[in-house]
Design a protein around this motif. Structure first.
Motif, PDB file in Angstrom:
ATOM      1  N   ASN A  44       3.502   9.238 -29.715  1.00 54.40           N
ATOM      2  CA  ASN A  44       2.815   9.601 -30.847  1.00 54.40           C
ATOM      3  C   ASN A  44       3.773   9.046 -32.036  1.00 54.40           C
ATOM      4  OD1 ASN A  44       0.741  10.724 -29.894  1.00 54.40           O
ATOM      5  ND2 ASN A  44       1.331  12.853 -29.997  1.00 54.40           N
ATOM      6  N   TRP A  45       4.954   9.314 -31.813  1.00 55.16           N
ATOM      7  CA  TRP A  45       6.045   8.916 -32.641  1.00 55.16           C
ATOM      8  C   TRP A  45       6.264   7.332 -32.648  1.00 55.16           C
ATOM      9  CZ3 TRP A  45      10.829   6.410 -32.080  1.00 55.16           C
ATOM     10  CH2 TRP A  45      11.731   5.995 -32.894  1.00 55.16           C
ATOM     11  N   LEU A  46       6.161   6.576 -31.367  1.00 57.48           N
ATOM     12  CA  LEU A  46       6.279   5.432 -31.303  1.00 57.48           C
ATOM     13  C   LEU A  46       5.001   4.510 -31.884  1.00 57.48           C
ATOM     14  CD1 LEU A  46       7.740   5.006 -27.612  1.00 57.48           C
ATOM     15  CD2 LEU A  46       8.781   4.149 -29.611  1.00 57.48           C
ATOM     16  N   VAL A  47       3.972   5.211 -31.633  1.00 61.95           N
ATOM     17  CA  VAL A  47       2.995   4.280 -32.443  1.00 61.95           C
ATOM     18  C   VAL A  47       3.279   4.279 -33.684  1.00 61.95           C
ATOM     19  CG1 VAL A  47       0.584   4.837 -32.815  1.00 61.95           C
ATOM     20  CG2 VAL A  47       1.055   5.228 -30.408  1.00 61.95           C
ATOM     21  N   GLN A  48       3.602   5.334 -34.517  1.00 63.70           N
ATOM     22  CA  GLN A  48       3.826   5.123 -35.941  1.00 63.70           C
ATOM     23  C   GLN A  48       5.130   4.173 -36.263  1.00 63.70           C
ATOM     24  OE1 GLN A  48       1.849   6.486 -38.164  1.00 63.70           O
ATOM     25  NE2 GLN A  48       0.525   7.032 -36.550  1.00 63.70           N
ATOM     26  N   PHE A  49       6.022   4.385 -35.422  1.00 66.04           N
ATOM     27  CA  PHE A  49       7.183   3.778 -35.634  1.00 66.04           C
ATOM     28  C   PHE A  49       6.933   2.124 -35.152  1.00 66.04           C
ATOM     29  CE2 PHE A  49      11.283   2.007 -34.108  1.00 66.04           C
ATOM     30  CZ  PHE A  49      12.233   2.414 -35.282  1.00 66.04           C
ATOM     31  N   THR A  50       6.120   1.801 -34.355  1.00 64.99           N
ATOM     32  CA  THR A  50       6.059   0.344 -34.156  1.00 64.99           C
ATOM     33  C   THR A  50       4.863  -0.340 -35.027  1.00 64.99           C
ATOM     34  OG1 THR A  50       4.592   1.024 -32.261  1.00 64.99           O
ATOM     35  CG2 THR A  50       6.971   0.614 -31.914  1.00 64.99           C
ATOM     36  N   LYS A  51       4.218   0.383 -35.716  1.00 70.43           N
ATOM     37  CA  LYS A  51       3.293  -0.239 -36.382  1.00 70.43           C
ATOM     38  C   LYS A  51       3.864  -1.416 -37.719  1.00 70.43           C
ATOM     39  CE  LYS A  51      -0.415   3.125 -37.049  1.00 70.43           C
ATOM     40  NZ  LYS A  51      -1.054   4.206 -37.627  1.00 70.43           N
ATOM     41  N   GLU A  52       5.000  -0.696 -37.913  1.00 64.24           N
ATOM     42  CA  GLU A  52       5.739  -1.731 -38.818  1.00 64.24           C
ATOM     43  C   GLU A  52       6.670  -2.559 -38.328  1.00 64.24           C
ATOM     44  OE1 GLU A  52       8.015   1.058 -41.339  1.00 64.24           O
ATOM     45  OE2 GLU A  52       6.265   1.909 -42.056  1.00 64.24           O
ATOM     46  N   ARG A  53       6.908  -2.465 -36.948  1.00 61.15           N
ATOM     47  CA  ARG A  53       7.676  -3.440 -36.109  1.00 61.15           C
ATOM     48  C   ARG A  53       6.764  -4.177 -34.823  1.00 61.15           C
ATOM     49  NH1 ARG A  53       9.772   0.830 -37.995  1.00 61.15           N
ATOM     50  NH2 ARG A  53      11.783   0.977 -39.044  1.00 61.15           N
ATOM     51  N   PRO A  54       5.869  -5.082 -35.299  1.00 63.35           N
ATOM     52  CA  PRO A  54       4.893  -5.570 -34.090  1.00 63.35           C
ATOM     53  C   PRO A  54       5.803  -6.024 -32.847  1.00 63.35           C
ATOM     54  CG  PRO A  54       4.744  -6.495 -36.160  1.00 63.35           C
ATOM     55  CD  PRO A  54       5.610  -5.758 -36.313  1.00 63.35           C
ATOM     56  N   GLU A  55       7.122  -6.438 -32.937  1.00 65.21           N
ATOM     57  CA  GLU A  55       7.819  -6.845 -31.963  1.00 65.21           C
ATOM     58  C   GLU A  55       7.913  -5.920 -30.758  1.00 65.21           C
ATOM     59  OE1 GLU A  55      10.745  -5.714 -35.126  1.00 65.21           O
ATOM     60  OE2 GLU A  55       8.795  -6.800 -35.223  1.00 65.21           O
ATOM     61  N   LEU A  56       7.945  -4.667 -31.437  1.00 68.51           N
ATOM     62  CA  LEU A  56       8.278  -3.724 -30.399  1.00 68.51           C
ATOM     63  C   LEU A  56       7.234  -3.060 -29.838  1.00 68.51           C
ATOM     64  CD1 LEU A  56      10.960  -1.776 -32.667  1.00 68.51           C
ATOM     65  CD2 LEU A  56      11.720  -3.458 -30.851  1.00 68.51           C
ATOM     66  N   GLN A  57       6.193  -3.378 -30.026  1.00 70.48           N
ATOM     67  CA  GLN A  57       4.692  -2.570 -29.450  1.00 70.48           C
ATOM     68  C   GLN A  57       4.525  -2.894 -28.162  1.00 70.48           C
ATOM     69  OE1 GLN A  57       1.811  -4.043 -31.958  1.00 70.48           O
ATOM     70  NE2 GLN A  57       2.235  -2.616 -33.433  1.00 70.48           N
ATOM     71  N   HIS A  58       4.801  -4.007 -27.525  1.00 75.29           N
ATOM     72  CA  HIS A  58       4.776  -4.281 -26.051  1.00 75.29           C
ATOM     73  C   HIS A  58       5.836  -3.207 -25.219  1.00 75.29           C
ATOM     74  CE1 HIS A  58       8.563  -6.663 -26.300  1.00 75.29           C
ATOM     75  NE2 HIS A  58       8.754  -6.449 -24.924  1.00 75.29           N
ATOM     76  N   CYS A  59       7.038  -2.585 -26.048  1.00 75.33           N
ATOM     77  CA  CYS A  59       7.639  -2.034 -25.248  1.00 75.33           C
ATOM     78  C   CYS A  59       6.970  -0.222 -24.773  1.00 75.33           C
ATOM     79  CB  CYS A  59       8.921  -1.296 -26.143  1.00 75.33           C
ATOM     80  SG  CYS A  59      10.068  -2.706 -26.118  1.00 75.33           S
ATOM     81  N   MET A  60       5.790  -0.205 -25.330  1.00 74.29           N
ATOM     82  CA  MET A  60       5.072   0.879 -25.055  1.00 74.29           C
ATOM     83  C   MET A  60       4.558   0.969 -23.574  1.00 74.29           C
ATOM     84  SD  MET A  60       4.563   2.734 -27.690  1.00 74.29           S
ATOM     85  CE  MET A  60       2.998   3.758 -27.564  1.00 74.29           C
ATOM     86  N   LEU A  61       4.657  -0.230 -22.893  1.00 74.30           N
ATOM     87  CA  LEU A  61       4.344  -0.234 -21.335  1.00 74.30           C
ATOM     88  C   LEU A  61       5.302   0.546 -20.719  1.00 74.30           C
ATOM     89  CD1 LEU A  61       3.601  -4.235 -21.326  1.00 74.30           C
ATOM     90  CD2 LEU A  61       1.906  -2.178 -21.474  1.00 74.30           C
ATOM     91  N   TYR A  62       6.487   1.004 -21.072  1.00 72.56           N
ATOM     92  CA  TYR A  62       7.421   1.612 -20.303  1.00 72.56           C
ATOM     93  C   TYR A  62       7.121   3.035 -20.409  1.00 72.56           C
ATOM     94  CZ  TYR A  62      10.358  -2.579 -20.482  1.00 72.56           C
ATOM     95  OH  TYR A  62      10.820  -3.881 -20.208  1.00 72.56           O
ATOM     96  N   ILE A  63       6.243   3.531 -21.219  1.00 74.50           N
ATOM     97  CA  ILE A  63       6.214   4.993 -20.992  1.00 74.50           C
ATOM     98  C   ILE A  63       5.086   5.113 -20.306  1.00 74.50           C
ATOM     99  CG2 ILE A  63       5.069   6.744 -22.099  1.00 74.50           C
ATOM    100  CD1 ILE A  63       6.347   5.586 -24.838  1.00 74.50           C
ATOM    101  N   LYS A  64       5.421   5.937 -19.115  1.00 76.63           N
ATOM    102  CA  LYS A  64       4.439   6.225 -17.834  1.00 76.63           C
ATOM    103  C   LYS A  64       3.530   7.199 -18.453  1.00 76.63           C
ATOM    104  CE  LYS A  64       8.114   5.481 -14.973  1.00 76.63           C
ATOM    105  NZ  LYS A  64       9.538   6.248 -15.281  1.00 76.63           N
ATOM    106  N   ASN A  65       2.163   6.856 -18.161  1.00 84.48           N
ATOM    107  CA  ASN A  65       0.928   7.858 -18.547  1.00 84.48           C
ATOM    108  C   ASN A  65       0.784   8.646 -17.385  1.00 84.48           C
ATOM    109  OD1 ASN A  65       0.992   7.165 -21.297  1.00 84.48           O
ATOM    110  ND2 ASN A  65      -0.377   5.234 -20.494  1.00 84.48           N
TER     111      ASN A  65
END
Length: 65
Positions: A44-65
């Motif tokens: 949840n924190w990363l979703v908010q944090f990466t809104k301003e940093r689109p270059e980091l959004q692909h890193c969300m793949l590292y989080i295991k669901n």
């Protein structure tokens, strides 16, 4: 102590956000250490944090669901 680990993880991710590869590496480490409910909060924190940093959004793949 778990809350402290989550806060520490967030602070590390903020500090390394200038480098996408380092950010991804630290995020991968965090996924191995944090508990499932902490990972959910981190996500949840990363979703908010990466809104301003689109270059980091692909890193969300590292989080295991």
């Amino acid at each position: 102590m778990s809350k402290t680990m989550l806060d520490y993880t967030k602070s590390v991710l903020k500090r390394v956000s200038f480098d996408v590869n380092l950010f991804a590496k630290e995020l991968e480490k965090a996924c191995k250490v944090l508990l499932p409910y902490e990972l959910e909060e981190l996500t949840n924190w990363l979703v908010q944090f990466t809104k301003e940093r689109p270059e980091l959004q692909h890193c969300m793949l590292y989080i295991k669901n």
